[in-house]
Design an enzyme around this catalytic site. Structure first.
Site, PDB file in Angstrom:
ATOM      1  N   ARG A 159     -42.754  -0.911  10.376  1.00  0.00           N
ATOM      2  CA  ARG A 159     -42.132  -0.695   9.065  1.00  0.00           C
ATOM      3  C   ARG A 159     -40.643  -1.027   9.128  1.00  0.00           C
ATOM      4  O   ARG A 159     -40.114  -1.755   8.277  1.00  0.00           O
ATOM      5  CB  ARG A 159     -42.328   0.768   8.636  1.00  0.00           C
ATOM      6  CG  ARG A 159     -41.559   1.161   7.378  1.00  0.00           C
ATOM      7  CD  ARG A 159     -41.692   2.655   7.104  1.00  0.00           C
ATOM      8  NE  ARG A 159     -41.170   3.465   8.182  1.00  0.00           N
ATOM      9  CZ  ARG A 159     -39.883   3.773   8.350  1.00  0.00           C
ATOM     10  NH1 ARG A 159     -38.988   3.329   7.492  1.00  0.00           N
ATOM     11  NH2 ARG A 159     -39.498   4.529   9.352  1.00  0.00           N
ATOM     12  N   ARG A 160     -39.972  -0.495  10.141  1.00  0.00           N
ATOM     13  CA  ARG A 160     -38.534  -0.760  10.275  1.00  0.00           C
ATOM     14  C   ARG A 160     -38.273  -2.239  10.577  1.00  0.00           C
ATOM     15  O   ARG A 160     -37.347  -2.832  10.030  1.00  0.00           O
ATOM     16  CB  ARG A 160     -37.939   0.131  11.376  1.00  0.00           C
ATOM     17  CG  ARG A 160     -37.850   1.599  10.977  1.00  0.00           C
ATOM     18  CD  ARG A 160     -37.375   2.467  12.123  1.00  0.00           C
ATOM     19  NE  ARG A 160     -37.287   3.871  11.723  1.00  0.00           N
ATOM     20  CZ  ARG A 160     -37.440   4.904  12.551  1.00  0.00           C
ATOM     21  NH1 ARG A 160     -37.686   4.673  13.840  1.00  0.00           N
ATOM     22  NH2 ARG A 160     -37.346   6.148  12.118  1.00  0.00           N
TER      23      ARG A 160
ATOM     24  N   ARG B  66     -33.599   7.038  23.582  1.00  0.00           N
ATOM     25  CA  ARG B  66     -33.410   5.855  22.752  1.00  0.00           C
ATOM     26  C   ARG B  66     -31.932   5.664  22.383  1.00  0.00           C
ATOM     27  O   ARG B  66     -31.430   4.543  22.361  1.00  0.00           O
ATOM     28  CB  ARG B  66     -34.304   5.933  21.503  1.00  0.00           C
ATOM     29  CG  ARG B  66     -35.763   5.649  21.833  1.00  0.00           C
ATOM     30  CD  ARG B  66     -36.645   5.672  20.612  1.00  0.00           C
ATOM     31  NE  ARG B  66     -37.036   7.024  20.233  1.00  0.00           N
ATOM     32  CZ  ARG B  66     -37.681   7.327  19.119  1.00  0.00           C
ATOM     33  NH1 ARG B  66     -37.987   6.383  18.253  1.00  0.00           N
ATOM     34  NH2 ARG B  66     -38.020   8.567  18.861  1.00  0.00           N
TER      35      ARG B  66
ATOM     36  N   ARG C 140     -39.274   2.876  23.394  1.00  0.00           N
ATOM     37  CA  ARG C 140     -40.028   4.124  23.311  1.00  0.00           C
ATOM     38  C   ARG C 140     -39.204   5.217  23.965  1.00  0.00           C
ATOM     39  O   ARG C 140     -38.124   4.985  24.477  1.00  0.00           O
ATOM     40  CB  ARG C 140     -41.374   3.964  24.027  1.00  0.00           C
ATOM     41  CG  ARG C 140     -42.350   3.002  23.341  1.00  0.00           C
ATOM     42  CD  ARG C 140     -42.958   3.561  22.071  1.00  0.00           C
ATOM     43  NE  ARG C 140     -43.480   4.903  22.272  1.00  0.00           N
ATOM     44  CZ  ARG C 140     -44.662   5.182  22.837  1.00  0.00           C
ATOM     45  NH1 ARG C 140     -45.438   4.192  23.230  1.00  0.00           N
ATOM     46  NH2 ARG C 140     -45.076   6.417  22.979  1.00  0.00           N
TER      47      ARG C 140
ATOM     48  N   VAL D 127     -35.662  10.998  21.511  1.00  0.00           N
ATOM     49  CA  VAL D 127     -34.455  10.608  20.757  1.00  0.00           C
ATOM     50  C   VAL D 127     -33.259  10.365  21.684  1.00  0.00           C
ATOM     51  O   VAL D 127     -32.625   9.304  21.606  1.00  0.00           O
ATOM     52  CB  VAL D 127     -34.134  11.669  19.672  1.00  0.00           C
ATOM     53  CG1 VAL D 127     -32.771  11.407  19.040  1.00  0.00           C
ATOM     54  CG2 VAL D 127     -35.215  11.655  18.584  1.00  0.00           C
TER      55      VAL D 127
ATOM     56  N   CYS E  52     -49.801   5.136  11.522  1.00  0.00           N
ATOM     57  CA  CYS E  52     -48.376   5.147  11.874  1.00  0.00           C
ATOM     58  C   CYS E  52     -47.809   3.752  12.097  1.00  0.00           C
ATOM     59  O   CYS E  52     -46.616   3.524  11.927  1.00  0.00           O
ATOM     60  CB  CYS E  52     -48.156   5.961  13.143  1.00  0.00           C
ATOM     61  SG  CYS E  52     -48.704   7.664  13.017  1.00  0.00           S
TER      62      CYS E  52
ATOM     63  N   LYS F 235     -45.058  12.722   9.479  1.00  0.00           N
ATOM     64  CA  LYS F 235     -45.188  11.257   9.502  1.00  0.00           C
ATOM     65  C   LYS F 235     -46.047  10.769  10.679  1.00  0.00           C
ATOM     66  O   LYS F 235     -46.515   9.638  10.669  1.00  0.00           O
ATOM     67  CB  LYS F 235     -43.821  10.570   9.514  1.00  0.00           C
ATOM     68  CG  LYS F 235     -43.044  10.686  10.800  1.00  0.00           C
ATOM     69  CD  LYS F 235     -41.815   9.778  10.744  1.00  0.00           C
ATOM     70  CE  LYS F 235     -41.104   9.773  12.090  1.00  0.00           C
ATOM     71  NZ  LYS F 235     -39.997   8.803  12.133  1.00  0.00           N
ATOM     72  N   ASP F 236     -46.248  11.619  11.695  1.00  0.00           N
ATOM     73  CA  ASP F 236     -47.097  11.247  12.843  1.00  0.00           C
ATOM     74  C   ASP F 236     -48.582  11.488  12.583  1.00  0.00           C
ATOM     75  O   ASP F 236     -49.426  11.080  13.376  1.00  0.00           O
ATOM     76  CB  ASP F 236     -46.708  12.055  14.095  1.00  0.00           C
ATOM     77  CG  ASP F 236     -45.357  11.665  14.650  1.00  0.00           C
ATOM     78  OD1 ASP F 236     -44.893  10.544  14.342  1.00  0.00           O
ATOM     79  OD2 ASP F 236     -44.759  12.475  15.383  1.00  0.00           O
TER      80      ASP F 236
END
Length: 295
Positions: free
Chosen positions: A128-129, A152, A146, A149, A241, A76-77
């Site tokens: 998108r989100r 965040r 940013r 994982v 992206c 997806k990146d």
């Protein structure tokens, strides 16, 4: 074999996964960690970063220079157009494609959409989100975040934000303990994921025929066909992206293809949705794009 990868915990998990697959084929390898623009610039949202491929370009430069033999990326990146001289040699199995909402347990409200009250803050830098959150729960306040994982996740754990939204695949692969949080799983056909979400891609030089041949056993054909539809739609929409576009394609047991797409002109714009099923991939991406542009 030298494998190029980013240095985040998730990127290293992906590279080690490929490394283990290669070992099963009798191929020894080592990792080379490469910092990308996306890793270096942490204070800007994705839509503020220059151009496309800000998590891939530096790795691709090393690949073209011959410093590494292959690169492992999150599909997806990756920009839909391959740089001259490079190609995707293999795509992995597909992990959980969904986006997850992880809520500070003190902020979860039963009976509300996504278990979040009006005015609740949710962290995401994805247009998108943001667009789909605005459509499905207009009362939420999105906040750019940013970092990797765990960084965040900590924003919600600490109470700095009420919730964060992350890809399920990354959490699944990192096997993080989420028992102290409330986890909401929007369905991928309602909250449509990014094209290629949950898939790892192995990139090589086009002329490295021996390397490409060795990677054939690692390629998942069905995943390749479905993500090809998703990425073709992204390409035809001329997006990267940061485009507010979700596309998910799956193949049923009979061989038919089913596509769900959600597109907005910006993070603040209304979401246009298209669902389409066909017995063949031929012309499917074009039909979906035509419907998105017409709606």
């Amino acid at each position: 074999m030298i494998i190029g990868t980013r240095g985040s915990r998730l990127a290293l998990w992906q590279a080690h996964f490929v490394q283990a697959q290669l070992k099963e084929l009798g191929i020894e390898s080592e990792l080379k960690i490469i910092k990308t623009q996306g890793d270096k610039i942490q204070h800007l949202g994705f839509d503020k970063l220059e151009g496309k491929g800000f998590f891939t370009k530096e790795i691709e430069d090393h690949l073209l220079a011959g410093d590494i033999d292959m690169a492992v990326h999150s599909l997806k990146d990756m920009p839909t157009e391959q740089p001259e001289g490079l190609t995707l040699a293999a795509l992995s199995y597909r992990a959980d494609v969904r986006d997850l909402i992880l809520i500070n347990k003190d902020k979860a409200v039963e009976g509300k959409p996504f278990k979040l009250a009006d005015g609740a803050t949710i962290g995401t830098s994805s247009n998108r989100r943001k667009a789909q959150l605005k459509e499905l729960h207009p009362g939420l306040v999105t906040v750019d975040i940013r970092g990797n994982v765990p960084t965040r996740l900590e924003k919600a754990r600490s109470g700095e934000l009420d919730a964060v939204m992350l890809a399920a695949a990354g959490l699944e692969r990192l096997e993080l303990d989420l028992s102290d949080m409330v986890v909401v799983y929007p369905h991928q056909k309602e909250f449509v994921p990014a094209p290629g979400q949950g898939v790892m891609a192995i990139q090589t030089r086009k002329d490295a025929m021996e390397v490409r041949k060795q990677l054939i056993p690692l390629h998942n054909v069905t995943v390749g066909e479905c993500t090809n539809v998703e990425r073709s739609i992204l390409n035809l929409m001329e997006g990267g992206c940061s485009m507010p576009l979700g596309v998910y394609c799956e193949q049923d047991q009979v061989g038919n293809y089913h596509v769900w797409a959600a597109y907005a002109d910006s993070a603040e714009s209304p979401v246009k949705r298209v669902q389409m099923s066909r017995s063949t991939r031929a012309g499917l991406a074009e039909e979906v794009v035509e419907a998105l542009r017409a709606s």
